[in-house]
Design an enzyme around this catalytic site. Structure first.
Site, PDB file in Angstrom:
ATOM      1  N   HIS A   6       0.932  -1.012   0.265  1.00 24.05           N
ATOM      2  CA  HIS A   6       0.020   0.050   0.064  1.00 24.05           C
ATOM      3  C   HIS A   6       0.619   1.414  -0.068  1.00 24.05           C
ATOM      4  O   HIS A   6       1.318   1.172   1.212  1.00 24.05           O
ATOM      5  CB  HIS A   6      -0.907  -0.312   1.226  1.00 24.05           C
ATOM      6  CG  HIS A   6      -2.045   1.167   1.192  1.00 24.05           C
ATOM      7  ND1 HIS A   6      -1.758   1.749   2.767  1.00 24.05           N
ATOM      8  CD2 HIS A   6      -3.093   1.675   0.534  1.00 24.05           C
ATOM      9  CE1 HIS A   6      -2.972   2.442   1.807  1.00 24.05           C
ATOM     10  NE2 HIS A   6      -3.308   2.495   1.040  1.00 24.05           N
ATOM     11  N   GLU A  33       0.226  -0.638  -4.709  1.00 25.86           N
ATOM     12  CA  GLU A  33      -0.821   0.197  -4.499  1.00 25.86           C
ATOM     13  C   GLU A  33      -0.236   1.700  -4.592  1.00 25.86           C
ATOM     14  O   GLU A  33       0.283   2.024  -3.578  1.00 25.86           O
ATOM     15  CB  GLU A  33      -2.025   0.076  -3.848  1.00 25.86           C
ATOM     16  CG  GLU A  33      -2.841   0.970  -3.860  1.00 25.86           C
ATOM     17  CD  GLU A  33      -3.168   2.134  -3.299  1.00 25.86           C
ATOM     18  OE1 GLU A  33      -4.179   2.550  -3.449  1.00 25.86           O
ATOM     19  OE2 GLU A  33      -1.820   2.438  -2.439  1.00 25.86           O
ATOM     20  N   ASP A  35      -1.205   6.144  -5.485  1.00 30.07           N
ATOM     21  CA  ASP A  35      -2.489   6.812  -5.419  1.00 30.07           C
ATOM     22  C   ASP A  35      -2.182   8.013  -6.456  1.00 30.07           C
ATOM     23  O   ASP A  35      -1.459   8.252  -5.927  1.00 30.07           O
ATOM     24  CB  ASP A  35      -3.269   7.817  -4.550  1.00 30.07           C
ATOM     25  CG  ASP A  35      -3.198   6.154  -3.194  1.00 30.07           C
ATOM     26  OD1 ASP A  35      -4.473   5.952  -2.748  1.00 30.07           O
ATOM     27  OD2 ASP A  35      -2.061   6.374  -2.314  1.00 30.07           O
ATOM     28  N   HIS A  48      -1.306  10.371  -1.647  1.00 29.96           N
ATOM     29  CA  HIS A  48      -2.987  10.162  -1.175  1.00 29.96           C
ATOM     30  C   HIS A  48      -3.912  11.567  -0.553  1.00 29.96           C
ATOM     31  O   HIS A  48      -4.998  11.030  -1.447  1.00 29.96           O
ATOM     32  CB  HIS A  48      -2.608   9.085  -0.123  1.00 29.96           C
ATOM     33  CG  HIS A  48      -3.786   9.428   0.231  1.00 29.96           C
ATOM     34  ND1 HIS A  48      -4.124   8.970   1.479  1.00 29.96           N
ATOM     35  CD2 HIS A  48      -4.612   7.466   0.001  1.00 29.96           C
ATOM     36  CE1 HIS A  48      -5.886   8.590   2.367  1.00 29.96           C
ATOM     37  NE2 HIS A  48      -5.927   7.616   1.263  1.00 29.96           N
TER      38      HIS A  48
END
Length: 220
Positions: A6, A33, A35, A48
């Protein structure tokens, strides 16, 4: 069970940075992952939060201004796809304004593994289904009464969703079985403790998105 790091492996590094992504790769994750937001100078920046530490929104800052505000260089979507073309990326699009640029960039970087594009904005996912080089999934933070609630309203004639990314709090074996029966892969996010990582592995999930990929990978 696939392990997605993440925002990179940021236990001792700033999240969503090239260093955190490299640390995740060296740890041996299956994917990462990250953003995507749109900066005021039209760059697909990997960040993020809505706001920088100086209180200004990402949308009103240039990439350089955002980098100065956080104290490290903010990477872009194109940079990571060029640097790690053979990694499985889970690209979470945070705002609809980022869709046209993200779609253009993803079309330019066909890697050996198809990126998974997700969003809490299901309208964003619907638009991204038009990009032939990607798979698409939805982020779901609630336990639906019926999976038809997740499936309704999509533009007909486009590729089907491949994946549902569930908040860990709402998943159980029955939901996993139902999703699998309907042809979906199931990932979970917000898996936190070592005990939850162990439980997730026993749950039948296809993968997890975790801040602590080491809880899984170092036990293998």
């Amino acid at each position: 069970m696939l392990v997605f790091s993440h925002r990179g492996y940021h236990e001792s590094l700033p999240e969503n940075t090239l260093a955190a992504f490299q640390a995740a790769v060296e740890l041996g994750v299956d994917g990462i992952e990250t953003d995507v937001r749109l900066s005021v100078d039209g760059q697909a920046v990997l960040f993020h939060d809505r706001h920088a530490p100086n209180g200004r929104t990402v949308a009103e800052l240039t990439r350089d201004e955002l980098s100065r505000a956080v104290g490290h260089q903010i990477p872009t979507l194109g940079e990571i796809l060029a640097r790690w073309p053979d990694l499985t990326w889970n690209i979470e699009i945070k705002v609809p304004e980022a869709v046209p640029l993200a779609a253009q960039i993803l079309n330019q970087f066909p890697g050996s593994r198809r990126p998974l594009v997700t969003s809490f904005w299901h309208t964003v996912v619907d638009q991204m289904r038009r990009v032939p080089q990607v798979d698409c999934g939805v982020l779901v933070a609630h336990r639906p009464m019926d999976l038809a609630m997740v499936e309704s309203g999509w533009t007909p004639g486009l590729p089907r969703l491949t994946t549902i990314v569930w908040k860990y709090d709402v998943v159980d074996p029955q939901l996993m079985a139902l999703a699998r029966q309907q042809g979906y892969l199931s990932l979970a996010y917000d898996v936190e403790s070592q005990a939850e990582h162990d439980a997730a592995a026993a749950l039948g999930l296809d993968g997890i998105i975790t801040d602590r990929p080491d809880f899984v990978l170092r036990s293998k």
